[in-house]
Design a protein around this motif. Sequence first.
Motif, PDB file in Angstrom:
ATOM      1  N   GLU A  25       1.932  -0.948 -65.095  1.00 48.88           N
ATOM      2  CA  GLU A  25       3.171  -0.257 -65.466  1.00 48.88           C
ATOM      3  C   GLU A  25       2.903   1.187 -65.897  1.00 48.88           C
ATOM      4  O   GLU A  25       3.777   2.036 -65.821  1.00 48.88           O
ATOM      5  N   VAL A  26       1.682   1.448 -66.365  1.00 51.62           N
ATOM      6  CA  VAL A  26       1.312   2.801 -66.796  1.00 51.62           C
ATOM      7  C   VAL A  26       0.840   3.581 -65.576  1.00 51.62           C
ATOM      8  O   VAL A  26      -0.206   3.286 -65.005  1.00 51.62           O
ATOM      9  N   VAL A  27       1.637   4.566 -65.150  1.00 49.68           N
ATOM     10  CA  VAL A  27       1.295   5.346 -63.967  1.00 49.68           C
ATOM     11  C   VAL A  27       0.649   6.680 -64.330  1.00 49.68           C
ATOM     12  O   VAL A  27       0.103   7.367 -63.459  1.00 49.68           O
ATOM     13  N   GLU A  28       0.693   7.040 -65.615  1.00 50.85           N
ATOM     14  CA  GLU A  28       0.041   8.263 -66.065  1.00 50.85           C
ATOM     15  C   GLU A  28      -0.255   8.135 -67.551  1.00 50.85           C
ATOM     16  O   GLU A  28       0.574   7.639 -68.318  1.00 50.85           O
TER      17      GLU A  28
ATOM     18  N   ARG B 270       3.293   7.653 -69.013  1.00 53.94           N
ATOM     19  CA  ARG B 270       4.457   7.535 -68.133  1.00 53.94           C
ATOM     20  C   ARG B 270       4.426   6.105 -67.622  1.00 53.94           C
ATOM     21  O   ARG B 270       3.460   5.665 -66.999  1.00 53.94           O
ATOM     22  N   VAL B 271       5.481   5.378 -67.927  1.00 52.89           N
ATOM     23  CA  VAL B 271       5.563   3.950 -67.636  1.00 52.89           C
ATOM     24  C   VAL B 271       6.738   3.712 -66.703  1.00 52.89           C
ATOM     25  O   VAL B 271       7.816   4.295 -66.892  1.00 52.89           O
ATOM     26  N   VAL B 272       6.559   2.860 -65.708  1.00 50.46           N
ATOM     27  CA  VAL B 272       7.666   2.477 -64.829  1.00 50.46           C
ATOM     28  C   VAL B 272       8.050   1.029 -65.105  1.00 50.46           C
ATOM     29  O   VAL B 272       7.210   0.193 -65.430  1.00 50.46           O
ATOM     30  N   SER B 273       9.342   0.784 -65.012  1.00 45.48           N
ATOM     31  CA  SER B 273       9.868  -0.555 -65.262  1.00 45.48           C
ATOM     32  C   SER B 273      11.164  -0.717 -64.479  1.00 45.48           C
ATOM     33  O   SER B 273      11.891   0.251 -64.261  1.00 45.48           O
TER      34      SER B 273
ATOM     35  N   THR C 245      10.883   7.849 -74.940  1.00 47.41           N
ATOM     36  CA  THR C 245      11.837   8.837 -74.438  1.00 47.41           C
ATOM     37  C   THR C 245      12.194   8.412 -73.028  1.00 47.41           C
ATOM     38  O   THR C 245      11.305   8.195 -72.196  1.00 47.41           O
ATOM     39  N   ILE C 246      13.465   8.251 -72.753  1.00 49.38           N
ATOM     40  CA  ILE C 246      13.917   7.836 -71.427  1.00 49.38           C
ATOM     41  C   ILE C 246      14.424   9.063 -70.686  1.00 49.38           C
ATOM     42  O   ILE C 246      15.285   9.792 -71.185  1.00 49.38           O
ATOM     43  N   ILE C 247      13.875   9.296 -69.505  1.00 45.36           N
ATOM     44  CA  ILE C 247      14.274  10.435 -68.684  1.00 45.36           C
ATOM     45  C   ILE C 247      15.557  10.075 -67.953  1.00 45.36           C
ATOM     46  O   ILE C 247      15.614   9.078 -67.228  1.00 45.36           O
TER      47      ILE C 247
END
Length: 72
Positions: free
Chosen positions: A6-9, A22-25, A52-54
Motif C-alpha cells: 500500500e506504501v508507494v512512496e 504516500r499510501v494507496v487504498s 492528509t487526503i489529497i
Amino acid sequence: MIGLPEVVECCMIAGDWDYSLRVVSSDLASYQSFILDRLMHPDTDIASYRTTIILRKVKSTTRIDSSLFRRD
C-alpha cells in the motif's frame, strides 16, 4: 515500509515529522484497516501519524527544466 504494498512512496523528511508516506487504498475502510492493523501494529516503532487526503492534484510532473540550474 518495503514489505507494505500500500506504501508507494516513503521519504525521510525534515520538520515536525520524520517520514512522509504516500499510501494507496481502494476506500477509507481499507485505509483505516491498513493504518490500524498493519502500520500501527504493536511490533512497529511508530508512535503517531497524521493523515492528509489529497482531493485533487493541481500539478504533477517529473520533468525539470535544466535552465533552472544554469549559472550566468
